[in-house]
Design a protein around this motif. Structure first.
Motif, mmCIF file in Angstrom:
data_model
loop_
_atom_site.group_PDB
_atom_site.id
_atom_site.type_symbol
_atom_site.label_atom_id
_atom_site.label_comp_id
_atom_site.label_asym_id
_atom_site.label_seq_id
_atom_site.Cartn_x
_atom_site.Cartn_y
_atom_site.Cartn_z
ATOM 1 N N VAL A 9 10.222 -1.636 -7.695
ATOM 2 C CA VAL A 9 9.184 -2.208 -8.560
ATOM 3 C C VAL A 9 8.458 -3.387 -7.909
ATOM 4 O O VAL A 9 7.488 -3.904 -8.446
ATOM 5 C CB VAL A 9 9.768 -2.689 -9.904
ATOM 6 N N LEU A 10 8.965 -3.792 -6.760
ATOM 7 C CA LEU A 10 8.428 -4.993 -6.128
ATOM 8 C C LEU A 10 6.975 -4.787 -5.695
ATOM 9 O O LEU A 10 6.644 -3.818 -5.030
ATOM 10 C CB LEU A 10 9.290 -5.317 -4.900
ATOM 11 N N LYS A 11 6.115 -5.720 -6.114
ATOM 12 C CA LYS A 11 4.721 -5.641 -5.694
ATOM 13 C C LYS A 11 4.396 -6.654 -4.617
ATOM 14 O O LYS A 11 3.482 -6.460 -3.821
ATOM 15 C CB LYS A 11 3.810 -5.883 -6.902
ATOM 16 N N SER A 12 5.096 -7.771 -4.696
ATOM 17 C CA SER A 12 4.772 -8.843 -3.755
ATOM 18 C C SER A 12 6.054 -9.485 -3.259
ATOM 19 O O SER A 12 6.917 -9.856 -4.040
ATOM 20 C CB SER A 12 3.889 -9.882 -4.467
ATOM 21 N N LEU A 13 6.187 -9.553 -1.969
ATOM 22 C CA LEU A 13 7.382 -10.164 -1.388
ATOM 23 C C LEU A 13 6.953 -11.175 -0.342
ATOM 24 O O LEU A 13 6.294 -10.828 0.642
ATOM 25 C CB LEU A 13 8.265 -9.095 -0.740
ATOM 26 N N LYS B 292 7.888 1.338 -2.871
ATOM 27 C CA LYS B 292 6.750 2.237 -2.926
ATOM 28 C C LYS B 292 5.529 1.599 -3.576
ATOM 29 O O LYS B 292 4.449 2.160 -3.550
ATOM 30 C CB LYS B 292 7.129 3.501 -3.704
ATOM 31 N N SER B 293 5.732 0.458 -4.220
ATOM 32 C CA SER B 293 4.570 -0.152 -4.866
ATOM 33 C C SER B 293 4.248 -1.542 -4.292
ATOM 34 O O SER B 293 3.505 -2.306 -4.885
ATOM 35 C CB SER B 293 4.802 -0.253 -6.375
ATOM 36 N N LEU B 294 4.828 -1.816 -3.147
ATOM 37 C CA LEU B 294 4.629 -3.123 -2.549
ATOM 38 C C LEU B 294 3.193 -3.296 -2.044
ATOM 39 O O LEU B 294 2.709 -2.481 -1.268
ATOM 40 C CB LEU B 294 5.614 -3.317 -1.397
ATOM 41 N N GLU B 295 2.548 -4.335 -2.517
ATOM 42 C CA GLU B 295 1.162 -4.564 -2.101
ATOM 43 C C GLU B 295 1.003 -5.749 -1.161
ATOM 44 O O GLU B 295 0.066 -5.815 -0.392
ATOM 45 C CB GLU B 295 0.277 -4.777 -3.338
ATOM 46 N N ARG B 296 1.893 -6.699 -1.332
ATOM 47 C CA ARG B 296 1.715 -7.934 -0.554
ATOM 48 C C ARG B 296 3.010 -8.280 0.173
ATOM 49 O O ARG B 296 4.061 -8.378 -0.440
ATOM 50 C CB ARG B 296 1.341 -9.079 -1.497
ATOM 51 N N LEU C 274 0.449 -0.968 0.846
ATOM 52 C CA LEU C 274 0.187 -2.333 1.283
ATOM 53 C C LEU C 274 -1.302 -2.711 1.261
ATOM 54 O O LEU C 274 -2.157 -1.934 1.680
ATOM 55 C CB LEU C 274 0.728 -2.511 2.706
ATOM 56 N N ARG C 275 -1.580 -3.903 0.746
ATOM 57 C CA ARG C 275 -2.955 -4.417 0.762
ATOM 58 C C ARG C 275 -3.076 -5.778 1.449
ATOM 59 O O ARG C 275 -4.142 -6.149 1.898
ATOM 60 C CB ARG C 275 -3.501 -4.525 -0.661
ATOM 61 N N HIS C 276 -1.976 -6.521 1.396
ATOM 62 C CA HIS C 276 -2.039 -7.867 1.985
ATOM 63 C C HIS C 276 -0.888 -8.042 2.970
ATOM 64 O O HIS C 276 0.269 -7.906 2.592
ATOM 65 C CB HIS C 276 -1.918 -8.936 0.894
ATOM 66 N N LEU D 264 -6.350 -2.598 3.911
ATOM 67 C CA LEU D 264 -5.917 -3.989 3.906
ATOM 68 C C LEU D 264 -7.037 -4.917 3.415
ATOM 69 O O LEU D 264 -8.165 -4.818 3.856
ATOM 70 C CB LEU D 264 -5.489 -4.440 5.307
ATOM 71 N N GLN D 265 -6.662 -5.807 2.479
ATOM 72 C CA GLN D 265 -7.619 -6.827 2.047
ATOM 73 C C GLN D 265 -7.350 -8.168 2.720
ATOM 74 O O GLN D 265 -8.243 -8.985 2.868
ATOM 75 C CB GLN D 265 -7.534 -6.996 0.524
#
Lengths: 621, 118
Positions: A352-356, A378-382, A405-407, A432-433
């Motif tokens: 569930v982690l989105k940002s680490l 699977k949902s990590l964005e940052r 991943l976005r960041h 990537l942003q």
């Protein structure tokens, strides 16, 4: 006594000496002294015993002694019992003269500043003038620096200096005894601390605020005032009540700034309904406190812990055992989490982690952990990893290949080969942003090209300390780049490092004039923050082109051009003209900036002049 | 700001507005001084009853707290262009309530910014 008498008994003949003149001007007559000495001698011979002990005489005695001391400048031996006293009763006329003299001494003392001071002094409650006069007379009788004296406490003989201390019952003390006395009254000697810094302190405060970026004209906002008051009295608070999250966060920041976050104050922030707990300074919290967070905030989604030294294995165990679904995890300084626990945490809670974000968790956040992150999250964005000693380029590629991943932010300790960056960008580059690569000396043009070809949605780009990327590379990156304009760009210290011929840059290493022109042409309209700190080879002409009269960059609010050698007064003026919303401009080490007119409300930091580092504009331009 | 009022057609209210606390106390404040609060500003701008009458009701704010808020309005107005302003004194016992009121009235960051733009 005997020595004194001998000295006074010697008759000096001939014209008046300068000393006699001097003494006469101070109301001291050699004749009188001689007479007195003779009297004393006679008195001693007669050996008469007539003691009269009235106080006035005592004073006169002391006063008289003082003047004698001055006269002879010889070593003084305490006169145990003055024979003059006994004589005075016998000879009325002499006594009258003596009384006159002592009256004069008293008058003198009364007229002196010291006397007036003591009389007014807060410590001297007694109005008894006589007492003060006595004390002063005793002081006057004290030997001068350079003379020998017996210590009143231990009786030892010592040389009087200007620093000799007065004993508790008058008289002087030798150095060891004086030190003992000092030891006893250390506490009262401490001066009370000044509450405010005065004019200088306030000015310093203002400058400090400007450098912090928290400066603004006018009073503080009501909320800030309230939060400051609250932070000062946090021990009185039992519950923060129903405040919105943003306000609670501000309170948390303020408390941490003052290092007030501990077990007790932590409870204020643990509301059962909260979804976010941000602790900016957890250095005083222990493992139980962290467990308490997970107990009392059942809906916790976002957790930020800075300086969380005690966020260790047992805390992670507890976190895993709870039915919490953390989406944001920010840990700084949690050194005690082992590699196995990291892996367990990722495996159990990673999906569930989105940002680490992980800072300063040195050794145990390893490539293996990165590998598990790639497989599980699977949902990590940052992802942000800073100051980590055990993550290598292998881990970087793993982190970058997370599918959502976005960041991506990295500040590595291990060297990373440029082709690893290219490999990392191959996967997620287009989505990537944020791409933040801090301290990457090896990063070369090939990576810049990869960014140019792959990245299509970047908003924030940071590449710092590159020692091999060239101006041509930067031109290729920004020219016709299909990525929309960036809002944040940090290319600080991308420059040639050559100590022998620092000004020559034949290979155009680093961000130079053309690269700067290209980047402003690409992103100038959208940039909010620009940092080209230390890009020394950007020429003045490039700055003048970019910030020419017809060009306007509406968005830029902060700019850092320190150590760009070519920046002149004209360039700084042009920047203020072209960037109407610029609030702060840093020009440390730009030695050609001398005297700029700064528009009102704008801040120029780092001008090398005597006014200090900061100019806050006061021109209504 | 007076011009804004004229343009929006409520110039007849004049320079002062009235703030009313939960327990019925009324405070008459300079209109310009309340502009720092986006909440009050929008109450007075939009076609609400407040913009016609110039009276703002605050049923959640006690008079003790509102009084402090009004004091802050004047403090801010007096110091809006000054450097290095001494802090206003906040009584500890109403600190939390005042904080809530400040949040409600939008008195948070950078108080001078909106005024400069106006």
């Amino acid at each position: 006594m005997s020595r004194q008498n001998r000295a006074n008994g010697r008759r000096i003949m001939g014209p008046q000496s300068a000393l006699t003149d001097f003494l006469a001007s101070h109301n001291i007559s050699a004749l009188q002294i001689r007479n007195e000495a003779e009297q004393r001698r006679r008195a001693a011979a007669q050996d008469s015993q007539d003691n009269e002990d009235d106080q006035e005489n005592e004073e006169a005695n002391l006063g008289g002694d003082a003047s004698i001391t001055l006269d002879t400048s010889a070593t003084v031996e305490t006169v145990a019992e003055s024979p003059a006293r006994t004589l005075r009763t016998r000879r009325g006329a002499q006594a009258e003269a003596q009384r006159k003299k002592e009256q004069q001494v008293i008058e003198k003392i009364k007229a002196s500043k010291k006397f007036k001071k003591r009389k007014r002094g807060p410590n001297e409650n007694s109005d008894d003038e006589d007492e003060i006069i006595q004390a002063l007379a005793r002081e006057r009788a004290a030997p001068l620096p350079g003379q020998m004296e017996n210590c009143t406490q231990c009786g030892k003989r010592f040389t009087v200096t200007a620093y000799s201390r007065n004993g508790p019952d008058g008289g002087l003390l030798c150095t060891p005894c004086g030190k003992e006395l000092d030891k006893d009254n250390i506490a009262p000697k401490k001066k009370p601390k000044r509450a405010s810094g005065g004019a200088v302190g306030r000015r310093r405060q203002v400058q400090s605020k400007i450098l912090d970026g928290t400066y603004s004209l006018g009073g503080k906002s009501l909320m800030t005032l309230c939060i400051e008051t609250l932070a000062k009295n946090i021990d009185l608070a039992e519950d923060l009540g129903d405040l919105p999250t943003s306000v609670i966060d501000k309170i948390a920041r303020k408390l941490s700034k003052h290092r007030l976050m501990d077990s007790r104050t932590l409870s204020l922030f643990l509301q059962p309904t909260a979804e976010e707990v941000y602790i900016y300074d957890a250095s005083k919290l222990n493992a139980d406190d962290f467990n308490r967070i997970f107990q009392s905030v059942p809906c916790l989604k976002k957790l930020k812990v800075r300086n969380g030294i005690h966020f260790k294995d047992e805390v992670v165990d507890y976190l895993i055992s709870r039915n919490l679904e953390l989406t944001d995890l920010y840990l700084s300084g949690s050194n005690l989490i082992s590699e196995a626990k990291w892996i367990e945490l990722i495996e159990k809670k990673g999906h569930v982690l989105k940002s680490l974000r992980v800072y300063w968790t040195d050794k145990h956040f390893t490539d293996k952990v990165a590998g598990r992150i790639r497989d599980v999250c699977k949902s990590l964005e940052r992802v942000k990893v800073c100051h980590n000693q055990h993550l290598t380029q292998v881990g970087v590629v793993d982190l970058a290949s997370v599918k959502s991943l976005r960041h991506l932010s990295l500040d590595m300790r291990e060297p990373v080969r440029p082709d690893m960056y290219i490999e990392a960008l191959d996967g997620r580059g287009a989505y990537l942003q944020t791409l933040s690569l801090t301290r990457v000396p090896e990063l070369d043009n090939s990576v810049l090209d990869a960014i140019h070809h792959k990245c299509r949605s970047l908003k924030k780009l940071r590449i710092t300390d590159s020692e091999v990327a060239t101006d041509a590379g930067f031109v290729r990156l920004f020219k016709d780049w299909e990525n929309p304009g960036l809002t944040f760009l940090d290319l600080q210290k991308c420059r040639q490092l050559e100590s022998h011929r620092p000004r020559e840059n034949p290979d155009k290493i680093g961000l130079c004039s053309n690269g700067f022109r290209a980047l402003m042409a690409h992103s100038g309209k959208t940039l909010k923050y620009l940092n080209v700190h230390g890009c020394r080879h950007i020429e003045a002409s490039a700055f003048e082109d970019v910030f020419s009269a017809e060009k306007v960059y509406e968005e830029i609010t902060k700019m850092e051009i320190s150590f760009c050698e070519e920046v002149t007064d004209f360039v700084v003026g042009s920047i203020f003209r072209s960037c109407p919303n610029l609030r702060e401009l840093n020009v440390f080490g730009c030695m050609k900036v001398k005297d700029v007119r700064v528009p009102r409300g704008k801040i120029l930091v780092g001008v090398p002049n005597a006014r200090g580092m900061v100019i806050d504009g006061d021109d209504d331009a | 700001m007076a011009n804004d009022a004229a343009i929006n057609g409520y110039s007849e209210e004049g320079k002062y507005i009235t703030l009313i606390s939960s327990d019925g106390f009324e405070y008459v404040v300079l209109r310009e001084a309340t502009e720092i609060s986006p909440t009050i500003k929008s109450m007075l701008r939009n076609p609400f009853s407040e913009s016609r009458t110039g009276r703002c009701d605050f049923p959640e704010i006690r008079s003790v707290v509102l009084e402090k808020v009004v004091e802050y309005f004047h403090y801010w107005y007096k110091n809006r262009d000054k450097d290095d302003v001494p802090d206003m004194n906040i009584p500890v016992e109403i600190c939390l309530e005042l904080l809530m009121a400040a949040d409600y009235l939008g008195l948070d960051a950078k108080p001078t910014q909106p005024a400069i733009r106006d």
